[in-house]
Design an enzyme around this catalytic site. Sequence first.
Site, mmCIF file in Angstrom:
data_model
loop_
_atom_site.group_PDB
_atom_site.id
_atom_site.type_symbol
_atom_site.label_atom_id
_atom_site.label_comp_id
_atom_site.label_asym_id
_atom_site.label_seq_id
_atom_site.Cartn_x
_atom_site.Cartn_y
_atom_site.Cartn_z
ATOM 1 N N SER A 1 2.481 11.573 8.505
ATOM 2 C CA SER A 1 3.646 11.728 7.630
ATOM 3 C C SER A 1 3.425 12.744 6.525
ATOM 4 O O SER A 1 4.371 13.394 6.072
ATOM 5 C CB SER A 1 4.023 10.375 7.007
ATOM 6 O OG SER A 1 2.941 9.838 6.264
ATOM 7 N N ASP B 1 9.458 5.440 -2.208
ATOM 8 C CA ASP B 1 8.674 4.338 -1.655
ATOM 9 C C ASP B 1 7.360 4.127 -2.389
ATOM 10 O O ASP B 1 6.644 3.174 -2.122
ATOM 11 C CB ASP B 1 8.437 4.528 -0.154
ATOM 12 C CG ASP B 1 7.463 5.660 0.172
ATOM 13 O OD1 ASP B 1 7.074 6.413 -0.749
ATOM 14 O OD2 ASP B 1 7.098 5.797 1.351
ATOM 15 N N HIS C 1 4.548 7.785 -0.344
ATOM 16 C CA HIS C 1 4.512 9.175 0.108
ATOM 17 C C HIS C 1 4.878 10.113 -1.043
ATOM 18 O O HIS C 1 5.639 9.724 -1.923
ATOM 19 C CB HIS C 1 5.490 9.391 1.264
ATOM 20 C CG HIS C 1 5.137 8.626 2.504
ATOM 21 N ND1 HIS C 1 5.615 7.349 2.744
ATOM 22 C CD2 HIS C 1 4.344 8.952 3.556
ATOM 23 C CE1 HIS C 1 5.133 6.931 3.907
ATOM 24 N NE2 HIS C 1 4.368 7.867 4.413
#
Length: 277
Positions: free
Chosen positions: A77, A239, A242
Amino acid sequence: MALARALKTLIFAAGSIGGLSGAAYGLLTGQSRRARTIIGMLVNLPLNADGRYLSDGTGPLAPASGDALSFAVLGDSLAAGLGAESPDRLPGVRLARTMADELDRPVRLVTHAISGSRTVELEPQVDRALIDPPDLALIIIGGNDVTTRTSIGTSAELLAGQVARLMAAGTTVVVGTCPDLSIIRPIPQPLRTIASRYGLSLARAQRRELDRIGARAVSIAALLSPEFLARPHDLFSGDRFHPNGAGYELAANVLLAPLCDAVRQAQGATGAGRVAS
């Protein structure tokens, strides 16, 4: 669900390494439940803005014949840019634009990175990249290995094997080693320390394996952790796990020089470097 499994695995790993008492196991279990309620979730897939970028900042444009440097981004990610607010803030896009300016040539970006990937899942990404081998590849992977049962040695060896495949095809490879998960403040102590120690050990193992095969490694933990620890509200996405666009900009700034240096060295070794469309 992925976060729940990840935190539970960290607890099991800690128990197998150090032999947790019942009280300590209960503490970590409670902390994993707390972390799952604090850390938010990003429900959208990473954005994508693959294409050709020019030295004046124009792009993404459709691929065209010419002297564009083909640039592939592989990994998890962090490589894909999960958490970036717009395509312009993706790490691959920032790097493609700045490299086009720095190298004074177009850069064609192709993103193979998939959010959630572990090193054991890197091989299919490399398979796709090798259909049309890129001139330059950036790999960022390892964070998800921290939250699984993959051994550090196995993970590092798997990474080196996939990097070697790219190098054998003539691709110049730069790897951003595993980040330091101590920057994820919603993970409480001592669970955060367990994750941090594992990640830093993995980063060292990755570098040893990459040095062995002559690949380039950039320590994301050493270069980015101090800033993320000092400015968590500025650099993390909603979140709190990240990076956001500003966090990815910081990462791109750190990776730019090693990538450009790698391209220049490759061109110097071959006289001109490969030409890509």
